[in-house]
Design a protein around this motif. Structure first.
Motif, PDB file in Angstrom:
ATOM      1  N   SER A   1       0.797  11.229  11.628  1.00  0.00           N
ATOM      2  CA  SER A   1       1.755  11.209  12.734  1.00  0.00           C
ATOM      3  C   SER A   1       1.236  11.875  13.999  1.00  0.00           C
ATOM      4  CB  SER A   1       3.044  11.916  12.302  1.00  0.00           C
ATOM      5  OG  SER A   1       2.780  13.289  12.030  1.00  0.00           O
ATOM      6  N   GLY A   2       0.106  12.582  13.878  1.00  0.00           N
ATOM      7  CA  GLY A   2      -0.460  13.237  15.047  1.00  0.00           C
ATOM      8  C   GLY A   2       0.206  14.543  15.418  1.00  0.00           C
ATOM      9  N   ARG A   3       0.978  15.134  14.515  1.00  0.00           N
ATOM     10  CA  ARG A   3       1.630  16.410  14.814  1.00  0.00           C
ATOM     11  C   ARG A   3       0.616  17.538  14.809  1.00  0.00           C
ATOM     12  NH1 ARG A   3       6.732  16.725  10.883  1.00  0.00           N
ATOM     13  NH2 ARG A   3       5.006  16.967   9.434  1.00  0.00           N
TER      14      ARG A   3
ATOM     15  N   GLU B   1     -10.063  10.107  -1.393  1.00  0.00           N
ATOM     16  CA  GLU B   1     -11.071  10.849  -0.631  1.00  0.00           C
ATOM     17  C   GLU B   1     -11.002  10.550   0.858  1.00  0.00           C
ATOM     18  OE1 GLU B   1     -14.974  11.305  -2.231  1.00  0.00           O
ATOM     19  OE2 GLU B   1     -14.340  10.730  -4.260  1.00  0.00           O
ATOM     20  N   ASP B   2     -10.345   9.481   1.264  1.00  0.00           N
ATOM     21  CA  ASP B   2     -10.206   9.189   2.689  1.00  0.00           C
ATOM     22  C   ASP B   2      -9.273  10.197   3.361  1.00  0.00           C
ATOM     23  OD1 ASP B   2     -11.902   7.012   2.545  1.00  0.00           O
ATOM     24  OD2 ASP B   2     -10.277   5.584   2.170  1.00  0.00           O
ATOM     25  N   HIS B   3      -8.114  10.450   2.733  1.00  0.00           N
ATOM     26  CA  HIS B   3      -7.160  11.406   3.292  1.00  0.00           C
ATOM     27  C   HIS B   3      -7.504  12.844   2.929  1.00  0.00           C
ATOM     28  CE1 HIS B   3      -4.211   7.969   3.797  1.00  0.00           C
ATOM     29  NE2 HIS B   3      -4.085   8.609   4.936  1.00  0.00           N
ATOM     30  N   PHE B   4      -8.262  13.034   1.831  1.00  0.00           N
ATOM     31  CA  PHE B   4      -8.549  14.385   1.346  1.00  0.00           C
ATOM     32  C   PHE B   4     -10.057  14.591   1.168  1.00  0.00           C
ATOM     33  CE2 PHE B   4      -4.199  13.472   0.221  1.00  0.00           C
ATOM     34  CZ  PHE B   4      -3.545  14.647   0.563  1.00  0.00           C
ATOM     35  N   PRO B   5     -10.797  14.612   2.277  1.00  0.00           N
ATOM     36  CA  PRO B   5     -12.230  14.917   2.191  1.00  0.00           C
ATOM     37  C   PRO B   5     -12.434  16.382   1.809  1.00  0.00           C
ATOM     38  CG  PRO B   5     -11.524  14.896   4.475  1.00  0.00           C
ATOM     39  CD  PRO B   5     -10.338  14.441   3.660  1.00  0.00           C
ATOM     40  N   ALA B   6     -13.673  16.769   1.627  1.00  0.00           N
ATOM     41  CA  ALA B   6     -13.976  18.122   1.147  1.00  0.00           C
ATOM     42  C   ALA B   6     -13.406  19.198   2.057  1.00  0.00           C
ATOM     43  CB  ALA B   6     -15.494  18.291   1.008  1.00  0.00           C
ATOM     44  N   GLU B   7     -13.446  18.986   3.372  1.00  0.00           N
ATOM     45  CA  GLU B   7     -12.959  20.033   4.278  1.00  0.00           C
ATOM     46  C   GLU B   7     -11.464  20.275   4.133  1.00  0.00           C
ATOM     47  OE1 GLU B   7     -13.800  16.328   6.926  1.00  0.00           O
ATOM     48  OE2 GLU B   7     -14.643  17.312   5.150  1.00  0.00           O
TER      49      GLU B   7
ATOM     50  N   ARG C   1       0.844  -1.188   0.000  1.00  0.00           N
ATOM     51  CA  ARG C   1       0.000   0.000   0.000  1.00  0.00           C
ATOM     52  C   ARG C   1       0.883   1.243   0.000  1.00  0.00           C
ATOM     53  NH1 ARG C   1      -5.277   1.372   1.369  1.00  0.00           N
ATOM     54  NH2 ARG C   1      -5.531   3.444   2.285  1.00  0.00           N
ATOM     55  N   HIS C   2       0.528   2.214  -0.797  1.00  0.00           N
ATOM     56  CA  HIS C   2       1.304   3.436  -0.875  1.00  0.00           C
ATOM     57  C   HIS C   2       0.520   4.605  -0.299  1.00  0.00           C
ATOM     58  CE1 HIS C   2      -1.290   3.910  -4.438  1.00  0.00           C
ATOM     59  NE2 HIS C   2      -1.075   5.216  -4.306  1.00  0.00           N
ATOM     60  N   LEU C   3       1.227   5.704  -0.078  1.00  0.00           N
ATOM     61  CA  LEU C   3       0.612   6.963   0.310  1.00  0.00           C
ATOM     62  C   LEU C   3       0.634   7.888  -0.900  1.00  0.00           C
ATOM     63  CD1 LEU C   3       2.243   7.541   3.810  1.00  0.00           C
ATOM     64  CD2 LEU C   3      -0.115   6.819   3.353  1.00  0.00           C
ATOM     65  N   PRO C   4      -0.406   8.702  -1.103  1.00  0.00           N
ATOM     66  CA  PRO C   4      -0.401   9.616  -2.247  1.00  0.00           C
ATOM     67  C   PRO C   4       0.765  10.592  -2.155  1.00  0.00           C
ATOM     68  CG  PRO C   4      -2.213  10.114  -0.742  1.00  0.00           C
ATOM     69  CD  PRO C   4      -1.632   8.828  -0.291  1.00  0.00           C
ATOM     70  N   GLY C   5       1.566  10.625  -3.215  1.00  0.00           N
ATOM     71  CA  GLY C   5       2.784  11.434  -3.230  1.00  0.00           C
ATOM     72  C   GLY C   5       4.036  10.585  -3.298  1.00  0.00           C
TER      73      GLY C   5
ATOM     74  N   ASP D   1       1.545  15.495   1.327  1.00  0.00           N
ATOM     75  CA  ASP D   1       0.873  16.730   1.728  1.00  0.00           C
ATOM     76  C   ASP D   1       1.070  16.925   3.227  1.00  0.00           C
ATOM     77  OD1 ASP D   1      -1.674  18.134   2.902  1.00  0.00           O
ATOM     78  OD2 ASP D   1      -1.653  18.678   0.770  1.00  0.00           O
ATOM     79  N   PRO D   2       1.464  18.119   3.668  1.00  0.00           N
ATOM     80  CA  PRO D   2       1.800  18.323   5.079  1.00  0.00           C
ATOM     81  C   PRO D   2       0.647  18.053   6.034  1.00  0.00           C
ATOM     82  CG  PRO D   2       1.743  20.417   3.883  1.00  0.00           C
ATOM     83  CD  PRO D   2       1.715  19.326   2.858  1.00  0.00           C
ATOM     84  N   ASP D   3      -0.592  18.330   5.645  1.00  0.00           N
ATOM     85  CA  ASP D   3      -1.713  18.038   6.531  1.00  0.00           C
ATOM     86  C   ASP D   3      -1.970  16.551   6.622  1.00  0.00           C
ATOM     87  OD1 ASP D   3      -2.192  20.593   7.357  1.00  0.00           O
ATOM     88  OD2 ASP D   3      -3.746  21.012   5.882  1.00  0.00           O
ATOM     89  N   MET D   4      -1.797  15.818   5.525  1.00  0.00           N
ATOM     90  CA  MET D   4      -1.964  14.378   5.578  1.00  0.00           C
ATOM     91  C   MET D   4      -0.895  13.752   6.457  1.00  0.00           C
ATOM     92  SD  MET D   4      -1.801  11.472   2.660  1.00  0.00           S
ATOM     93  CE  MET D   4      -0.078  11.231   3.047  1.00  0.00           C
ATOM     94  N   GLU D   5       0.345  14.257   6.326  1.00  0.00           N
ATOM     95  CA  GLU D   5       1.442  13.764   7.156  1.00  0.00           C
ATOM     96  C   GLU D   5       1.141  14.039   8.627  1.00  0.00           C
ATOM     97  OE1 GLU D   5       6.313  14.066   7.365  1.00  0.00           O
ATOM     98  OE2 GLU D   5       5.175  15.446   6.112  1.00  0.00           O
ATOM     99  N   ARG D   6       0.561  15.201   8.912  1.00  0.00           N
ATOM    100  CA  ARG D   6       0.195  15.522  10.286  1.00  0.00           C
ATOM    101  C   ARG D   6      -0.856  14.551  10.792  1.00  0.00           C
ATOM    102  NH1 ARG D   6      -3.640  19.731  10.194  1.00  0.00           N
ATOM    103  NH2 ARG D   6      -5.096  18.085  10.702  1.00  0.00           N
TER     104      ARG D   6
END
Length: 223
Positions: free
Chosen positions: A78-80, A107-113, A3-7, A70-75
């Motif tokens: 990792s919970g940062r 869409e799981d990591h990048f919902p509309a909000e 499984r990969h992460l987008p990016g 994406d920095p928000d996805m990474e956060r």
């Protein structure tokens, strides 16, 4: 493959003893297949062979890797703590849109909000050359993405609307680096740059000149 992460990127070779090349994955995680974007280079080590592949042919791959996340996805992973900036600018040209397509499709990591706080600045020659344009348009409508589509072919004729006008696709008739909005990206935002080395270097320099810290600029260069 795992499984990969987008990016992240994927190593490909044909056959295994040939030099390996790395490509950003453009498909969302969790699929039974994986997609990459490439442009055929006539004297290239790999793309002419990829061009000739038929269903059932073998391709040698290495497990996904890379940290162009994406920095928000990474956060979220990792919970940062949250970053201070209110937007992340995804700036790319050509096949450099690949990691951002993976993010849009996830869409799981990048919902509309989250996607509504992203601005995709995408440079290509014509709309016909824009990879994934239908999905980008759907993300603008359904999840609030803003896209500046910079079309370099033909005459330069300005920009349809400004990114500040909100979600949707706004066309700039000219090169990505000639889009006036680059000079108005707030320094407290963050930026991810992917594509040709000349574009990445110029945009990074202009963002730093605007006062954006280097640690807020994430870059992946395509050669």
């Amino acid at each position: 493959i795992g499984r990969h992460l987008p990016g992240q990127v994927l190593g490909l070779s044909l056959p295994p003893e040939r030099p390996q090349r790395w490509y950003s994955i453009s498909s969302a995680p969790g699929k039974e297949w994986v997609e990459v974007l490439y442009t055929k280079v006539e004297d290239g080590h790999l793309t002419p062979g990829l061009w000739q592949l038929e269903p059932g042919d073998e391709v040698w791959m290495q497990e996904p890797r890379g940290s162009f996340l994406d920095p928000d996805m990474e956060r979220n992973e990792s919970g940062r703590p949250a970053y201070a900036g209110d937007k992340v600018w995804w700036i790319c040209n050509g096949t450099g849109v690949s990691p951002f397509l993976a993010m849009i499709r996830d869409e799981d990591h990048f919902p509309a909000e989250l996607l509504s706080r992203r601005v995709l600045v995408y440079g290509c020659r014509t709309e016909q050359d824009a990879f994934g344009l239908a999905e980008i348009e759907a993300a603008c409508v359904r999840r609030g993405l803003t896209c500046i589509l910079c079309l370099s072919a033909g005459e330069s004729g300005g920009t349809d609307r400004d990114a500040a006008d909100g979600p949707g696709i706004h066309r700039h008739h000219g090169r990505l680096t000639s889009w006036p909005g680059l000079s108005h990206i707030p320094s407290h935002d963050r930026a991810m740059l992917c594509g040709a080395s000349t574009m990445v270097a110029e945009v990074r320099e202009r963002l730093q000149y605007r006062g954006m810290p280097l640690e807020s600029i994430f870059a992946e260069i395509y050669f």
